[in-house]
Design an enzyme around this catalytic site. Structure first.
Site, mmCIF file in Angstrom:
data_model
loop_
_atom_site.group_PDB
_atom_site.id
_atom_site.type_symbol
_atom_site.label_atom_id
_atom_site.label_comp_id
_atom_site.label_asym_id
_atom_site.label_seq_id
_atom_site.Cartn_x
_atom_site.Cartn_y
_atom_site.Cartn_z
ATOM 1 C CG ASP A 31 -1.862 1.324 1.524
ATOM 2 O OD1 ASP A 31 -2.315 1.584 0.432
ATOM 3 O OD2 ASP A 31 -1.624 2.021 2.099
ATOM 4 C CB SER A 32 0.316 5.010 -0.895
ATOM 5 O OG SER A 32 -1.069 4.576 0.180
ATOM 6 C CB CYS A 94 -2.823 0.865 -2.544
ATOM 7 S SG CYS A 94 -3.188 2.772 -3.173
ATOM 8 C CG ASN A 95 -9.366 1.090 -2.468
ATOM 9 O OD1 ASN A 95 -10.136 0.961 -3.313
ATOM 10 N ND2 ASN A 95 -9.029 1.161 -1.226
ATOM 11 C CD GLU A 173 -2.155 8.249 7.346
ATOM 12 O OE1 GLU A 173 -0.765 9.608 7.103
ATOM 13 O OE2 GLU A 173 -1.752 7.392 6.634
ATOM 14 C CB CYS A 205 -10.217 5.056 0.104
ATOM 15 S SG CYS A 205 -8.269 5.871 0.901
ATOM 16 C CB THR A 206 -6.311 1.030 2.885
ATOM 17 O OG1 THR A 206 -5.627 2.411 2.473
ATOM 18 C CG2 THR A 206 -5.664 0.412 1.172
ATOM 19 C CG HIS A 207 -6.189 5.288 5.028
ATOM 20 N ND1 HIS A 207 -5.465 4.968 4.281
ATOM 21 C CD2 HIS A 207 -6.013 5.724 6.329
ATOM 22 C CE1 HIS A 207 -4.396 5.919 4.273
ATOM 23 N NE2 HIS A 207 -3.950 6.612 5.790
HETATM 24 N N1 DGL Z 1 -4.083 3.760 0.688
HETATM 25 C C1 DGL Z 1 -4.471 5.231 -0.463
HETATM 26 C C2 DGL Z 1 -6.130 4.373 -1.157
HETATM 27 O O1 DGL Z 1 -6.403 3.307 -0.574
HETATM 28 C C3 DGL Z 1 -5.572 6.124 0.811
HETATM 29 C C4 DGL Z 1 -4.226 6.505 0.763
HETATM 30 C C5 DGL Z 1 -3.277 7.291 0.184
HETATM 31 O O2 DGL Z 1 -3.678 8.624 -0.955
HETATM 32 O O3 DGL Z 1 -2.262 7.009 -0.790
HETATM 33 O O4 DGL Z 1 -6.921 4.491 -2.033
#
Ligand code: DGL
Length: 292
Positions: A31-32, A94-95, A173, A205-207
């Site tokens: 993931d990012s 990560c989406n 976060e 989105c993962t969060h």
């Molecule tokens: N992990 C990213 C997603 O699921 C969200 C955080 C980012 O913008 O990197 O899209």
């Protein structure tokens, strides 16, 4: 002729996959940054015998406002790194990276790669009764239209309403999971979707699963919230079972357990990870993804 060639190359790909992959090999997840840990959490719940090698690109987060080219380049580097860990399959947790890079990466490597978008979209189609599906995600994922395109292929009559919610990531976060500020931002983002009478909402989105309660409060009981992390872990389990790659033996701790890598700020990552995973992370090591 072309068909023969394609059949031959598919055969050789599957041979490569089967000969390289062993059930005891780990699963690569990336993931990012920290968000993909929501996918890790689901994998740990649903297939606890699987060993995970996680990479969080904490030096280059966020991906959600970067271009397709940049996100694809970053994702490719991370996949190359994960290959050095002899993973049997890769989950793009990560989406935004799934939206931009999955298709290209799938063509480039000879082990299975799965993203979070398709499992989430499929589950929303199963959940909807009135055919109105909402998607909330980063600006990049919404701009890619990946969720609506995929839903259209499996449910042409469904309508998809997307909404970028960029402030949710920093709120999570900062740890503001249950907070009046998050409540207010959620109301501003989500009221429009509620007014348009969606009956299922993809947390794209993962969060976002981490503020599920807040989202639920605004959307009400009539809207089914779909968590792609949960669906992805389910699909991963099926994929491993089909290929006889499920690990039967319980995993150990330390060197024999999960491994976590980040590209920066390992301590901050560890604190966050330990707050959402039951598994105690002993350490997260720093890796420079640019080298791969
Ligand atoms: N992990 C990213 C997603 O699921 C969200 C955080 C980012 O913008 O990197 O899209």
């Amino acid at each position: 002729m072309v068909q023969q060639f394609m059949a031959l190359s598919q055969w050789s790909n599957s041979m490569k996959t089967e000969s390289a992959a062993q059930p005891g090999a780990p699963i690569g997840v990336f993931d990012s940054g920290v968000g993909g840990l929501t996918v890790v959490r689901e994998i740990m719940r649903q297939i606890p015998n699987e060993r995970i090698v996680y990479f969080g690109d904490t030096a280059r987060v966020p991906y959600g406002n970067k271009s397709r080219e940049t996100v694809t380049r970053y994702s490719r580097q991370i996949v190359h790194f994960l290959r050095t860990q002899n993973v049997k399959t890769i989950v793009i947790a990560c989406n935004t990276a799934s939206a931009y890079a999955l298709e290209e990466l799938e063509q480039e490597i000879d082990i299975p790669v799965i993203g979070v978008v398709k499992p989430g979209a499929k589950a929303a189609v199963e959940a909807t009764r009135n055919g109105k599906i909402g998607v909330i995600a980063t600006a990049g994922t919404i701009a890619s239209k990946i969720y609506s395109q995929y839903i259209e292929t499996i449910a042409p009559d469904a309508s998809v309403i997307g909404k970028a919610c960029p402030l949710f990531v920093p709120l999570v976060e900062e740890g503001l999971l249950q907070d009046p500020v998050t409540d207010e931002i959620a109301r501003r983002y989500l009221t429009e979707l509620k007014d348009r009478q969606i009956d299922s909402l993809i947390l794209g989105c993962t969060h976002y699963p981490l503020i599920r309660d807040t989202i639920e409060k605004v959307m009400g009981d009539e809207v089914t919230l779909v968590n792609p992390a949960y669906e992805t872990a389910r699909e991963l389990k099926e994929l491993l079972a089909e290929r006889s790659l499920l690990n039967e033996k319980p995993i150990g701790l330390g060197e024999d357990g999960h491994s976590f890598y980040v590209s920066d700020a390992a301590e901050k990552f560890q604190v966050f990870a330990n707050s959402i995973l039951k598994y105690g992370i002993l350490s997260a090591k720093i890796v420079n993804a640019e080298k791969y």
